[in-house]
Scaffold this active site. Structure first.
Site, mmCIF file in Angstrom:
data_model
loop_
_atom_site.group_PDB
_atom_site.id
_atom_site.type_symbol
_atom_site.label_atom_id
_atom_site.label_comp_id
_atom_site.label_asym_id
_atom_site.label_seq_id
_atom_site.Cartn_x
_atom_site.Cartn_y
_atom_site.Cartn_z
ATOM 1 N N ASP A 21 0.602 -1.217 -0.052
ATOM 2 C CA ASP A 21 -0.142 -0.084 0.210
ATOM 3 C C ASP A 21 1.024 1.323 0.172
ATOM 4 O O ASP A 21 0.483 2.412 -0.069
ATOM 5 C CB ASP A 21 -1.158 -0.101 1.170
ATOM 6 C CG ASP A 21 -0.427 -0.096 2.439
ATOM 7 O OD1 ASP A 21 0.861 -0.182 2.636
ATOM 8 O OD2 ASP A 21 -1.115 0.052 3.528
ATOM 9 N N SER A 22 2.043 1.039 -0.030
ATOM 10 C CA SER A 22 3.116 2.007 -0.084
ATOM 11 C C SER A 22 2.842 2.903 -1.638
ATOM 12 O O SER A 22 3.071 3.956 -1.914
ATOM 13 C CB SER A 22 4.497 1.817 -0.268
ATOM 14 O OG SER A 22 4.804 0.481 -0.984
ATOM 15 N N ASP A 43 -1.138 -5.967 0.304
ATOM 16 C CA ASP A 43 -1.453 -5.570 1.253
ATOM 17 C C ASP A 43 -2.888 -5.001 1.394
ATOM 18 O O ASP A 43 -3.482 -4.755 0.580
ATOM 19 C CB ASP A 43 -0.999 -4.088 1.565
ATOM 20 C CG ASP A 43 0.491 -4.127 2.035
ATOM 21 O OD1 ASP A 43 0.905 -4.811 2.893
ATOM 22 O OD2 ASP A 43 1.393 -3.137 1.645
ATOM 23 N N LYS A 101 -1.203 -9.264 3.510
ATOM 24 C CA LYS A 101 -0.484 -8.616 4.591
ATOM 25 C C LYS A 101 -1.118 -7.751 5.480
ATOM 26 O O LYS A 101 -1.883 -6.838 4.822
ATOM 27 C CB LYS A 101 1.015 -8.159 4.095
ATOM 28 C CG LYS A 101 1.889 -7.545 5.232
ATOM 29 C CD LYS A 101 3.129 -7.078 4.813
ATOM 30 C CE LYS A 101 3.390 -6.026 3.756
ATOM 31 N NZ LYS A 101 3.132 -4.728 4.453
ATOM 32 N N GLU A 152 -1.228 -5.212 8.878
ATOM 33 C CA GLU A 152 -0.213 -4.481 10.022
ATOM 34 C C GLU A 152 -0.819 -4.634 11.390
ATOM 35 O O GLU A 152 -2.095 -4.333 11.383
ATOM 36 C CB GLU A 152 -0.172 -2.947 9.608
ATOM 37 C CG GLU A 152 0.611 -2.817 8.174
ATOM 38 C CD GLU A 152 0.722 -1.185 7.736
ATOM 39 O OE1 GLU A 152 0.438 -0.509 8.598
ATOM 40 O OE2 GLU A 152 0.942 -1.158 6.717
ATOM 41 N N GLU A 183 9.461 -4.161 10.317
ATOM 42 C CA GLU A 183 9.813 -2.793 9.600
ATOM 43 C C GLU A 183 10.446 -1.836 10.707
ATOM 44 O O GLU A 183 9.721 -1.740 11.517
ATOM 45 C CB GLU A 183 8.912 -2.068 8.875
ATOM 46 C CG GLU A 183 9.003 -0.865 8.171
ATOM 47 C CD GLU A 183 8.285 -0.328 7.168
ATOM 48 O OE1 GLU A 183 7.177 -0.972 6.821
ATOM 49 O OE2 GLU A 183 8.233 0.852 6.791
HETATM 50 O O1 KIV Z 1 3.684 -1.090 1.667
HETATM 51 C C1 KIV Z 1 4.744 -1.550 1.424
HETATM 52 O O2 KIV Z 1 5.674 -1.235 0.636
HETATM 53 C C2 KIV Z 1 5.257 -2.330 2.747
HETATM 54 C C3 KIV Z 1 6.680 -2.498 2.509
HETATM 55 C C4 KIV Z 1 7.299 -1.479 3.249
HETATM 56 C C5 KIV Z 1 7.231 -3.542 3.391
HETATM 57 O O3 KIV Z 1 4.546 -2.537 3.490
#
Ligand code: KIV
Length: 263
Positions: free
Chosen positions: A45-46, A84, A112, A114, A181
């Protein structure tokens, strides 16, 4: 590259063989990373920051994630593909199931999430319903407003102990992978040894089982700034294919991350 599964990562952990991972958001880069034989990709989600130019990841939607997951899968059929779950799309276990299904149908092999112990029921519910889960601990960017910025986590003893406990609880709940992280290297090392599942680090020292970087940081093309824990492989090699290959090689040989990238 042969299709990569979670069983390969587990075997590599047991053999002490390090592996590289990188984010990807489209088919062209996904293909380039397949040619470089990078075994694990994350549709992070970056993308809210590196593609959409936002200050954080909070405005990313499940539709955004499904779109980019589909694109990455179209360009790369062999990597283990994580996607994510965005902010507030897994606030309840039921909501997590509905939204995770969108990412799995788009081609993800794993989602994934968080957070720590509070996700135990959610992880159980997802894994019992055939959705593999990676748990993201440490600096969880969706919590930026709780943390008051993008800060290293787990520096004090209580927070470190809690993170070790969270990792063990999430493994017990069914998580098959952990991303850590921005945590001190010694804590990351402790967590990596405390669990049987593979641990992938970013800003977490070089004793985790794998490493991950945001692709824009690995290429040194991020719009805002270069995190201290990252490395510009494009500057080192001069072209993107060689940059991806150099990153993979340095991770496998435990050259990256070095002490200068570690907290
Ligand atoms: O969203 C993302 O790119 C991430 C990485 C920084 C692990 O969660």
């Amino acid at each position: 590259m042969k299709k990569v599964t979670i069983n390969d990562l587990l075997k590599w952990k047991q053999e002490g063989r390090k592996f590289a991972s990188v984010t990807a958001y489209d088919a062209s880069f996904a293909k380039l990373f397949e040619e470089a034989e990078i075994p694990v990709l994350l549709v992070g989600d970056s993308l809210g920051m590196v593609l959409q130019g936002k200050p954080d990841t909070l405005d990313v939607s499940i539709a955004d994630m499904a779109y980019h997951t589909r694109s990455v899968r179209a360009g790369n059929t062999s990597a283990l593909l994580m996607a994510d779950m965005p902010f507030m799309t897994y606030a309840t276990p039921e909501q997590a199931c509905t939204n995770a299904a969108e990412l799995m149908k788009a081609g993800a092999n794993m989602v994934k999430l968080e957070g720590g112990a509070f996700l135990v029921d959610t992880v159980k519910m997802l894994t019992e319903r055939a959705v593999p889960v990676c748990a993201h601990l440490g600096l969880t960017p969706q919590s930026v407003n709780i943390f008051g910025g993008y800060k290293v986590q787990g520096r004090d003893q209580d927070a470190a102990e809690q993170m070790v406990k969270d990792a063990i609880l999430l493994q017990k709940a069914g998580a098959q992978l952990i991303v850590l992280e921005c945590v001190p290297g010694d804590l990351a090392s402790r967590i990596t040894q405390a669990v049987d599942i593979p641990v992938i680090g970013i800003g977490a020292g070089n004793e985790t089982d794998g490493q991950i970087l945001v692709m824009h940081d690995m290429f040194g093309i991020s719009a805002n700034y270069m995190p201290r824990f990252s490395k510009n492989y494009l500057a080192q090699t001069g072209d993107m294919r060689s940059a991806a290959a150099a990153y993979k090689q340095e991770v496998e040989q435990s050259i990256f991350p070095g002490p200068e990238h570690t907290f």
